[in-house]
Design a protein around this motif. Structure first.
Motif, short mmCIF file in Angstrom:
data_model
loop_
_atom_site.label_atom_id
_atom_site.label_comp_id
_atom_site.label_asym_id
_atom_site.label_seq_id
_atom_site.Cartn_x
_atom_site.Cartn_y
_atom_site.Cartn_z
N ILE A 161 0.84 -1.20 0.00
CA ILE A 161 0.00 0.00 0.00
C ILE A 161 0.88 1.25 0.00
O ILE A 161 0.65 2.19 -0.77
N HIS B 24 1.12 4.44 -2.59
CA HIS B 24 0.94 5.83 -2.17
C HIS B 24 2.07 6.72 -2.67
O HIS B 24 1.83 7.84 -3.10
N HIS C 232 -6.56 0.87 -6.76
CA HIS C 232 -5.91 0.78 -5.45
C HIS C 232 -6.95 0.79 -4.33
O HIS C 232 -6.92 -0.07 -3.45
N GLU D 192 -7.85 -2.21 -1.81
CA GLU D 192 -7.64 -1.93 -0.38
C GLU D 192 -8.87 -2.34 0.42
O GLU D 192 -8.77 -2.99 1.46
N ILE E 214 -4.02 9.41 2.47
CA ILE E 214 -2.97 8.39 2.46
C ILE E 214 -2.02 8.55 3.65
O ILE E 214 -1.50 7.57 4.17
N GLU F 178 -3.80 6.87 6.41
CA GLU F 178 -3.72 5.42 6.28
C GLU F 178 -2.36 4.92 6.78
O GLU F 178 -2.28 3.94 7.52
FE LIG Z 1 -4.41 3.74 0.14
#
Ligand SMILES: [Fe+2]
Ligand SMILES: [Fe+2]
Length: 158
Positions: free
Chosen positions: A8, A12, A46, A50, A110, A113
């Motif tokens: 991930i 990003h 994405h 996710e 992001i 996250e």
């Molecule tokens: Fe993400």
């Protein structure tokens, strides 16, 4: 194969570069069209992957639900912004204005996250439970990439 957190995070970083690239373009140039198109398909697939892998695991944990729901809700808001940008004329200054809003919101998303959400996930999901999810995420992302156009048409019909 990277673990889910690394997979991930790598995406990003790529998204951050694409945002920089788009910000440097002007009007309805080919460079802007190309960079925007890349960003759009990349982020759509994405986010879907996710949700199907990382967030579905996180939401299965009592203490992961709030964080997962919050992020998925943000996906929806980001999606709306991206669709608005898709509909707008790139040669108008208002496109860049809206893009700046998206950029701000997306970078916030992001960052959250990578910090709050990952921290929470590491607390409530054992590493052994999420083993192999990096590969799963990347596979789902490839599948989702093929579905972006169909899904958009479906949601516009709703
Ligand atoms: Fe993400
Ligand atoms: Fe996300």
């Amino acid at each position: 194969m990277p673990d889910i957190y690394t997979a991930i995070k790598q995406d990003h970083d790529e998204h951050r570069e694409l945002l920089d690239r788009i910000a440097e373009t002007t009007g309805d140039s080919d460079a802007r069209k190309e960079a925007w198109r890349t960003f759009y398909y990349e982020v759509k697939s994405h986010a879907a992957a996710e949700e199907e892998t990382f967030y579905s695991k996180l939401i299965s944990k009592t203490w992961g639900q709030d964080a997962a729901r919050h992020s998925v809700h943000e996906h929806q808001q980001l999606d709306d912004l991206m669709e608005e940008l898709n509909e707008m004329d790139m040669s108008h200054g208002s496109w860049l204005e809206k893009f700046k809003t998206l950029r701000h919101e997306y970078e916030h998303h992001i960052e959250e996250e990578e910090n709050e959400v990952f921290t929470r996930a590491r607390e409530v999901v054992a590493d052994s439970e999420i083993e192999g999810y990096g590969a799963r995420f990347l596979e789902r992302k490839e599948e989702e990439r093929k579905l972006v156009d169909d899904k958009r048409e479906d949601s516009l019909e709703d």
